[in-house]
Design a protein around this motif. Sequence first.
Motif, PDB file in Angstrom:
ATOM      1  N   VAL A 293       0.825  -1.215   0.000  1.00 54.16           N
ATOM      2  CA  VAL A 293       0.000   0.000   0.000  1.00 54.16           C
ATOM      3  C   VAL A 293       0.859   1.263   0.000  1.00 54.16           C
ATOM      4  N   THR A 294       2.119   1.150   0.432  1.00 51.71           N
ATOM      5  CA  THR A 294       3.023   2.305   0.387  1.00 51.71           C
ATOM      6  C   THR A 294       3.591   2.491  -1.010  1.00 51.71           C
ATOM      7  N   ASP A 295       3.847   1.394  -1.707  1.00 52.46           N
ATOM      8  CA  ASP A 295       4.409   1.419  -3.061  1.00 52.46           C
ATOM      9  C   ASP A 295       3.292   1.740  -4.051  1.00 52.46           C
ATOM     10  N   THR A 296       2.905   3.009  -4.110  1.00 47.82           N
ATOM     11  CA  THR A 296       1.717   3.395  -4.887  1.00 47.82           C
ATOM     12  C   THR A 296       1.883   3.205  -6.386  1.00 47.82           C
ATOM     13  N   ASP A 297       3.123   3.299  -6.901  1.00 49.58           N
ATOM     14  CA  ASP A 297       3.296   3.116  -8.349  1.00 49.58           C
ATOM     15  C   ASP A 297       3.558   1.662  -8.721  1.00 49.58           C
ATOM     16  N   GLY A 298       3.658   0.778  -7.729  1.00 50.10           N
ATOM     17  CA  GLY A 298       3.780  -0.649  -7.987  1.00 50.10           C
ATOM     18  C   GLY A 298       5.056  -1.083  -8.668  1.00 50.10           C
ATOM     19  N   ASN A 299       6.140  -0.308  -8.506  1.00 53.00           N
ATOM     20  CA  ASN A 299       7.382  -0.674  -9.193  1.00 53.00           C
ATOM     21  C   ASN A 299       8.290  -1.574  -8.364  1.00 53.00           C
ATOM     22  N   GLY A 300       7.817  -1.991  -7.183  1.00 54.15           N
ATOM     23  CA  GLY A 300       8.597  -2.889  -6.356  1.00 54.15           C
ATOM     24  C   GLY A 300       9.602  -2.210  -5.451  1.00 54.15           C
ATOM     25  N   PHE A 301       9.585  -0.881  -5.444  1.00 56.05           N
ATOM     26  CA  PHE A 301      10.461  -0.111  -4.571  1.00 56.05           C
ATOM     27  C   PHE A 301       9.661   1.035  -3.950  1.00 56.05           C
ATOM     28  N   ILE A 302      10.086   1.476  -2.779  1.00 56.31           N
ATOM     29  CA  ILE A 302       9.526   2.680  -2.173  1.00 56.31           C
ATOM     30  C   ILE A 302      10.480   3.823  -2.495  1.00 56.31           C
ATOM     31  N   ASP A 303       9.972   4.804  -3.261  1.00 54.09           N
ATOM     32  CA  ASP A 303      10.821   5.933  -3.642  1.00 54.09           C
ATOM     33  C   ASP A 303      10.700   7.048  -2.612  1.00 54.09           C
ATOM     34  N   ALA A 304      11.338   8.172  -2.904  1.00 54.83           N
ATOM     35  CA  ALA A 304      11.435   9.252  -1.919  1.00 54.83           C
ATOM     36  C   ALA A 304      10.071   9.788  -1.507  1.00 54.83           C
ATOM     37  N   THR A 305       9.160   9.964  -2.484  1.00 51.45           N
ATOM     38  CA  THR A 305       7.834  10.501  -2.167  1.00 51.45           C
ATOM     39  C   THR A 305       7.034   9.520  -1.325  1.00 51.45           C
ATOM     40  N   GLU A 306       7.054   8.246  -1.694  1.00 54.98           N
ATOM     41  CA  GLU A 306       6.338   7.213  -0.942  1.00 54.98           C
ATOM     42  C   GLU A 306       6.928   7.045   0.458  1.00 54.98           C
ATOM     43  N   TYR A 307       8.234   7.133   0.530  1.00 55.27           N
ATOM     44  CA  TYR A 307       8.927   7.024   1.812  1.00 55.27           C
ATOM     45  C   TYR A 307       8.474   8.145   2.761  1.00 55.27           C
ATOM     46  N   HIS A 308       8.409   9.351   2.233  1.00 55.95           N
ATOM     47  CA  HIS A 308       8.009  10.497   3.056  1.00 55.95           C
ATOM     48  C   HIS A 308       6.568  10.350   3.526  1.00 55.95           C
ATOM     49  N   ALA A 309       5.699   9.810   2.674  1.00 56.31           N
ATOM     50  CA  ALA A 309       4.296   9.637   3.064  1.00 56.31           C
ATOM     51  C   ALA A 309       4.173   8.705   4.263  1.00 56.31           C
ATOM     52  N   LEU A 310       4.975   7.648   4.302  1.00 54.85           N
ATOM     53  CA  LEU A 310       4.889   6.686   5.394  1.00 54.85           C
ATOM     54  C   LEU A 310       5.629   7.157   6.645  1.00 54.85           C
ATOM     55  N   PHE A 311       6.848   7.614   6.466  1.00 53.68           N
ATOM     56  CA  PHE A 311       7.691   7.934   7.618  1.00 53.68           C
ATOM     57  C   PHE A 311       7.654   9.409   7.995  1.00 53.68           C
ATOM     58  N   GLN A 312       7.071  10.237   7.114  1.00 55.21           N
ATOM     59  CA  GLN A 312       6.959  11.676   7.349  1.00 55.21           C
ATOM     60  C   GLN A 312       8.320  12.312   7.593  1.00 55.21           C
ATOM     61  N   THR A 313       9.316  11.798   6.897  1.00 49.92           N
ATOM     62  CA  THR A 313      10.650  12.370   6.890  1.00 49.92           C
ATOM     63  C   THR A 313      11.305  11.954   5.583  1.00 49.92           C
ATOM     64  N   ALA A 314      12.431  12.564   5.269  1.00 49.35           N
ATOM     65  CA  ALA A 314      13.091  12.268   3.999  1.00 49.35           C
ATOM     66  C   ALA A 314      14.083  11.114   4.142  1.00 49.35           C
ATOM     67  N   PHE A 315      14.452  10.544   2.988  1.00 49.04           N
ATOM     68  CA  PHE A 315      15.513   9.543   2.964  1.00 49.04           C
ATOM     69  C   PHE A 315      16.817  10.149   3.479  1.00 49.04           C
ATOM     70  N   ARG A 316      17.592   9.328   4.151  1.00 49.12           N
ATOM     71  CA  ARG A 316      18.977   9.721   4.456  1.00 49.12           C
ATOM     72  C   ARG A 316      19.859   9.143   3.352  1.00 49.12           C
ATOM     73  N   VAL A 317      20.326   9.999   2.472  1.00 52.10           N
ATOM     74  CA  VAL A 317      21.081   9.547   1.308  1.00 52.10           C
ATOM     75  C   VAL A 317      22.559   9.443   1.662  1.00 52.10           C
ATOM     76  N   GLU A 318      23.083   8.225   1.531  1.00 51.35           N
ATOM     77  CA  GLU A 318      24.486   8.006   1.869  1.00 51.35           C
ATOM     78  C   GLU A 318      25.409   8.535   0.765  1.00 51.35           C
ATOM     79  N   LYS A 319      25.006   8.383  -0.489  1.00 50.16           N
ATOM     80  CA  LYS A 319      25.834   8.825  -1.603  1.00 50.16           C
ATOM     81  C   LYS A 319      25.105   9.925  -2.362  1.00 50.16           C
ATOM     82  N   PRO A 320      25.588  11.174  -2.281  1.00 46.05           N
ATOM     83  CA  PRO A 320      24.924  12.274  -2.986  1.00 46.05           C
ATOM     84  C   PRO A 320      24.812  11.979  -4.471  1.00 46.05           C
ATOM     85  N   GLY A 321      23.682  12.335  -5.033  1.00 44.29           N
ATOM     86  CA  GLY A 321      23.453  12.128  -6.457  1.00 44.29           C
ATOM     87  C   GLY A 321      22.777  10.818  -6.783  1.00 44.29           C
TER      88      GLY A 321
END
Length: 488
Positions: A426-454
Amino acid sequence: MTPAPPAPTPPGSLFGPDAEFHGFFNDPRWALAVLRATVLEAAHPQIGAALIDNSTFVAHPWRRLRNTLVSLQRMFGDDDEVRRREAARLNRMHARLSGTDERSRPYDAMDPEVRAWVVATLFESALTMRRLSGQPLEPAAMERLYAEFHAFFRALDDTGGHLPPTLKEFWPYYDRMVEEELENTEALRIILFKLFDHLPAPPLLNGLPTVWAAGRALAGPVVGTVTVASLPEPFRRRAGLPEVPGAQALMQGAYLAAGLTRFLPDAWVRTENITSLLYLSPDSDDPRAVSLVALRDRMKRAGALFRLVTPFPVRHGPAEGASSAAAADGHRNAEEFFTEVLDQTGNGYLDWPDIAAMARELSTRLDLDEPQETKLYKAYADWWRELQEALDTDGDGRVSRQEYAAAVPSLAGPALIRVAEVLFTVTDTDGNGFIDATEYHALFQTAFRVEKPGTEPRYSRSAFIRDFLAFMTARDQTTPFDPLLTEG
């Protein structure tokens, strides 16, 4: 002869930025009005019983406040489709709340009379807010505001029949409810005399127990006294609520002081900005996090100084600058996990309302449609049955802290795995098998912590399920799952 209802006004014109209500939402006085309305709601026997049995307002008051504000924004905004979806969500949520109180009286959150009283308290408290702060509404504005709240009620209950159609008819109805229906309920007593004394720190102040405890010790009694003094006098007398000398003057001073904030810049008092700041984490990628870290360092030093000059006792939370032993080694003990995660209602037991509160919180965050929401609730219901079978040793229909601690807290059966799978889906709204940044924020209400910029952050299904199970079985204190169900 009963007066005819007023001619219906197009619903769209009663919502949005031109509505009377819109000006309240970013008015700091509205916080006092909402608290007053909540107390009047809790004094209704059915609502009070529903709060005691099902609500997370004791253990997670900040989360409850944020969800209420988001819901009001959706309902009073100018987007009809958003309002329709939110009304449907609220109706589904309330349809699940029914039972009996301690005197075996039934309660049902879908009872139209109960729902009408909730709207009535918000409307009347808004008027009281303006009156006590020296800015009473003009009659025409009052009529307009009542029409807006009536439209809000009709969006939830299309008959609208249990809320009087006109403002003239509203006042006899309100007086009758106050004088005949309200009681000194357990929920009311908890809000007035317990909640403020034990109010947990918002996420912004986690790890600063001295600072928070000092502020709470000063502000809590004031807020409680102001709230009691603002309640209708007939109810105060009948409920035996204490009359504190000077309370009326304190109440009017509080409302007048809050009213002065209208002269501050809009950005300083916007509800969205205040609530987002309360939930801002120091490790967030939000630009304000840098200033937050510096402020927290100053507050820690102030807390240390405060402990040196006063014997003020601090018993809540870990010491500033330090984590508990459980957090230090990456694990919680069973009782800590039970209290922080499983016991959502804060009554000392794990039962269905706690599990339902988890499903309700996640469904709200993700704004799920009915089929997805039902699927998530079903997964949690199956997990509850699995927990009962494994942990309810005395057969009383609930799991105590001792029963949980004596069992194997790392139990991860098929039902909990199913919860993780459904939550990912239900979090993976586009059904691509991954939770992207927008979906992640909707669930956790915070942004991804990106280890490698870019790099584009993504959360795979297997990693999500692995981390969710590690968190829900207390094997690991993971990020971001740790604040998923524990934040105040």
